[in-house]
Design a protein around this motif. Structure first.
Motif, PDB file in Angstrom:
ATOM      1  N   UNK A  77      -5.809   5.582  -2.394  1.00  0.00           N
ATOM      2  CA  UNK A  77      -6.619   5.436  -3.794  1.00  0.00           C
ATOM      3  C   UNK A  77      -5.588   4.639  -4.841  1.00  0.00           C
ATOM      4  N   UNK A  78      -4.379   4.282  -4.303  1.00  0.00           N
ATOM      5  CA  UNK A  78      -3.523   3.353  -5.006  1.00  0.00           C
ATOM      6  C   UNK A  78      -3.486   1.979  -4.935  1.00  0.00           C
ATOM      7  N   UNK A  79      -3.680   1.491  -3.527  1.00  0.00           N
ATOM      8  CA  UNK A  79      -3.501   0.364  -3.057  1.00  0.00           C
ATOM      9  C   UNK A  79      -4.571   0.115  -1.985  1.00  0.00           C
ATOM     10  N   UNK A  80      -4.844  -1.195  -1.577  1.00  0.00           N
ATOM     11  CA  UNK A  80      -5.776  -1.423  -0.497  1.00  0.00           C
ATOM     12  C   UNK A  80      -4.988  -2.547   0.353  1.00  0.00           C
ATOM     13  N   UNK A  81      -4.774  -1.900   1.655  1.00  0.00           N
ATOM     14  CA  UNK A  81      -4.119  -2.639   2.532  1.00  0.00           C
ATOM     15  C   UNK A  81      -4.918  -3.928   3.026  1.00  0.00           C
ATOM     16  N   UNK A  82      -4.174  -5.093   3.217  1.00  0.00           N
ATOM     17  CA  UNK A  82      -4.736  -6.128   3.442  1.00  0.00           C
ATOM     18  C   UNK A  82      -3.946  -7.142   4.214  1.00  0.00           C
ATOM     19  N   UNK A 112       6.535   1.892   0.323  1.00  0.00           N
ATOM     20  CA  UNK A 112       5.858   2.890  -0.588  1.00  0.00           C
ATOM     21  C   UNK A 112       6.818   2.659  -2.036  1.00  0.00           C
ATOM     22  N   UNK A 113       8.185   2.517  -1.631  1.00  0.00           N
ATOM     23  CA  UNK A 113       8.924   2.352  -2.773  1.00  0.00           C
ATOM     24  C   UNK A 113       8.823   1.173  -3.780  1.00  0.00           C
ATOM     25  N   UNK A 114       8.433   0.064  -2.966  1.00  0.00           N
ATOM     26  CA  UNK A 114       8.108  -1.096  -3.916  1.00  0.00           C
ATOM     27  C   UNK A 114       6.658  -0.847  -4.483  1.00  0.00           C
ATOM     28  N   UNK A 115       5.931  -0.211  -4.144  1.00  0.00           N
ATOM     29  CA  UNK A 115       4.432  -0.104  -4.450  1.00  0.00           C
ATOM     30  C   UNK A 115       4.661   1.010  -5.582  1.00  0.00           C
ATOM     31  N   UNK A 116       5.578   1.808  -5.477  1.00  0.00           N
ATOM     32  CA  UNK A 116       5.686   2.966  -7.014  1.00  0.00           C
ATOM     33  C   UNK A 116       6.500   2.004  -7.928  1.00  0.00           C
ATOM     34  N   UNK A 117       7.275   0.867  -7.625  1.00  0.00           N
ATOM     35  CA  UNK A 117       7.674  -0.089  -8.654  1.00  0.00           C
ATOM     36  C   UNK A 117       6.698  -0.781  -9.292  1.00  0.00           C
TER      37      UNK A 117
END
Length: 150
Positions: A77-82, A112-117
């Motif tokens: 729901x937060x990001x799309x894997x590509x 996930x830590x990078x995505x959360x940043x």
């Protein structure tokens, strides 16, 4: 068999029609690795009677997608894997059914830590393609990203 396997296999079949078209079977799927199988079908053979290079590429890419979905299912729901880029090497003649085993190349927690940043993380997935006798017939390196929504 992993408890994630039916859910990931169903999701992949519904969202990636090519996986269903080739009859790819999802044998094992966890957040660390995935194993998928391409049955031996004459319609997918090449000129020497083994699976076509395109079918093996699709098998390996599907295995990588399965481990990515398993590792980051709670973030869809937060990001799309590509897939960003891929390289494949064909090592030996593949005959009969083949399996592809994909493994995450970085800890999911780091991604996930990078995505959360607020970053768009990239991470490698390695895939080995094997014949039934265990011989590695191909290897793929594929880089994935999680593209933040919005």
């Amino acid at each position: 068999m992993s408890e994630n396997q039916p859910q990931i296999g169903e999701l992949m079949a519904a969202t990636v029609p090519m996986a269903a078209t080739l009859g790819i079977e999802f044998l094992e799927t966890t957040a660390e690795h995935a194993v998928v199988r391409l049955p031996d079908r004459p319609a997918y053979h090449n000129h020497v009677g083994g699976p076509h290079a395109g079918a093996m590429f699709t098998l390996a890419e599907t295995a990588s997608g399965a481990v990515v979905l398993a590792a980051f299912a709670d973030r869809l729901s937060q990001a799309v894997p590509l897939a960003v880029r891929a390289e494949i090497g064909y090592r030996k003649l593949a005959m009969g059914p083949v399996t592809a085993t994909a493994r995450l190349g970085r800890p999911a927690a780091d991604v996930i830590a990078e995505l959360d940043r607020g970053e768009r993380p990239e991470f490698p997935v390695t895939v080995a393609i094997r014949r039934e006798d265990g011989a590695v017939t191909g290897e793929m390196s594929i880089v994935w990203t999680l593209r933040p929504n919005g």
